[in-house]
Write a protein that holds these residues in place. Structure first.
Motif, short mmCIF file in Angstrom:
data_model
loop_
_atom_site.label_atom_id
_atom_site.label_comp_id
_atom_site.label_asym_id
_atom_site.label_seq_id
_atom_site.Cartn_x
_atom_site.Cartn_y
_atom_site.Cartn_z
N PHE A 253 70.32 41.78 63.74
CA PHE A 253 70.11 42.97 63.03
C PHE A 253 71.16 44.07 63.21
O PHE A 253 71.97 43.81 64.53
CB PHE A 253 68.87 43.91 63.52
N PRO A 288 64.11 49.97 64.35
CA PRO A 288 64.67 49.08 63.43
C PRO A 288 63.80 48.73 62.49
O PRO A 288 62.55 48.18 63.07
CB PRO A 288 65.59 48.09 64.34
N TYR A 290 63.02 45.39 60.85
CA TYR A 290 63.57 44.05 60.79
C TYR A 290 63.63 43.39 59.39
O TYR A 290 64.22 42.72 59.04
CB TYR A 290 63.18 43.25 61.56
N GLU A 291 62.43 43.73 58.89
CA GLU A 291 62.28 43.02 57.40
C GLU A 291 62.89 43.54 56.55
O GLU A 291 63.32 43.14 55.19
CB GLU A 291 60.55 43.23 56.93
N LYS A 293 66.94 44.76 55.61
CA LYS A 293 68.33 44.60 56.26
C LYS A 293 68.92 46.19 56.45
O LYS A 293 69.14 46.91 55.73
CB LYS A 293 69.27 44.01 55.37
#
Length: 391
Positions: A253, A288, A290-291, A293
């Motif tokens: 990430f 964040p 994550y799915e 960007k």
């Protein structure tokens, strides 16, 4: 139990009595004999028995010192226990961290104080013998930050001006992995922190980005060994000696959407959140996604006026409940991270006046979250007892 060598000479620590009376919770203020800033501050991370003293290490210029915060006469006081001075007068230390080794005869956890800076080599000092235990040599430029792995204290991560993060065995001095390359940082790395699970870490730097990297994807000879926190670090397995240095070029990430300038500090808060700061007079708590960007969800901004200098690093307490950050003028604010209704606690440098102001370079919490320490541009270390300061 912790073994620590006594000092050859214990010098007095100067604390203003009048300042102590005015500043509620102030334990002490000590000034190192250097012409420069104390850039790194770190508490010995493993809590001892109730009533025992705690240790805090500081670094600046080519000097590293260890102080004790101990109870004397019903009140806590600050005293210097050890000092290490580099033979090279051009060295300047920017970061420090603690690790430990297990003594062979009785299993005592021997504290090791690690620090690095301008010359790119980290020194690991055995505080029980006051001798150098190892050196971490391999970076091509300055070391800006250091962090010990929370589950395997033999492992240390270092962030460097050479645009890389390196993973080391602190006991052997061997580099196990380098995190840099195709999707790595594009300028110097200023900050590194390890997730409480030990499975991954975050890095941040001058390229305005925060990146998350996996540690559990490394080979078994480099993967952190899961140990109980506070135990001595075991020696490296034999197969580590023959292993090649791993190169990881792809974080899982990365984002530049939280800050528009240098990111000089980033840390995990619990399992799912990250807190970071730049030069915009605030600290930001975010999550964040994550799915998607680079996408993040900002949870909260903490206002930090007069903090537009870079390389002012905050601290998060071990319980991930408190955030402490300092500014250019010797003021530290402490927030309860998940309680927006609680106003920030404001702590002042006891020696700062209108004619003398100093930037707070790093804030750190003791392992029991009772004490807060910060190092400043005027080479001073200030320690507060938060249980008294909050009242």
């Amino acid at each position: 139990p912790v073994a620590m060598a006594p000092p050859k000479k214990r010098k007095a620590v100067h604390t203003s009595a009048s300042a102590s009376a005015k500043q509620k919770g102030l334990v002490g203020c000590a000034t190192e004999e250097i012409r420069g800033a104390l850039f790194g501050v770190s508490f010995w991370p493993y809590p001892g028995e109730e009533g025992t003293c705690c240790f805090v290490g500081v670094v600046g210029c080519g000097r590293a010192s260890v102080y004790a915060v101990e109870e004397t006469g019903g009140a806590h006081a600050l005293s210097r226990r050890q000092t290490y001075v580099d033979d090279d007068e051009t060295e300047s230390y920017f970061a420090c961290t603690w690790t430990c080794a297990e003594r062979d005869d009785d299993g005592t956890a021997v504290p090791l104080f690690a620090f690095g800076g301008l010359h790119g080599v980290a020194k690991v000092i055995d505080c029980a013998t006051a001798a150098q235990a190892s050196a971490l040599s391999g970076h091509g430029n300055s070391i800006n930050d250091m962090k010990t792995h929370p589950r395997d204290p033999s492992l240390i991560l270092t962030a460097s001006k050479d645009e890389s993060v390196r993973l080391w065995n602190a006991l052997t001095g061997r580099c196990l992995a380098v995190f840099a390359g195709d999707d790595g940082h594009r300028d110097e790395v200023l900050s590194v922190d390890v997730h409480p699970s030990g499975r991954y870490f975050c890095s941040a730097g001058v390229d305005n980005t925060v990146k998350l990297w996996r540690l559990d994807a490394l080979g078994p000879e480099r993967r952190p060994r899961r140990q109980e926190t506070g135990g001595g670090a075991a020696a490296a397995p034999q197969k580590e000696k023959n292993a090649k240095v791993a190169l990881e070029q792809f974080p899982f990430f990365s984002t530049n959407r939280v800050h528009s300038n240098y990111v000089d500090c980033a840390k995990f808060v619990g399992d799912h959140l990250v807190v970071s700061k730049s030069t915009a007079n605030k600290v930001t708590l975010w999550a964040p996604r994550y799915e998607r960007k680079q996408t993040v969800v900002v949870v909260r901004d903490f206002d930090l006026p007069k903090a537009d200098l870079w390389f002012l690093r905050f601290g998060v307490d071990p319980a991930a409940k408190l955030l402490g950050a300092g500014n250019n003028h010797g003021v530290v604010r402490v927030w309860k991270l998940l309680d927006e209704d609680q106003p920030a606690l404001t702590l002042h440098h006891p020696l700062v006046k209108k004619t003398h102001q100093t930037a707070v370079r790093q804030v750190a919490f003791s392992p029991d979250s009772r004490f807060l320490a910060f190092g400043c541009d005027d080479a001073s270390l200030v320690v507060y007892d938060l249980t008294l300061a909050w009242t």
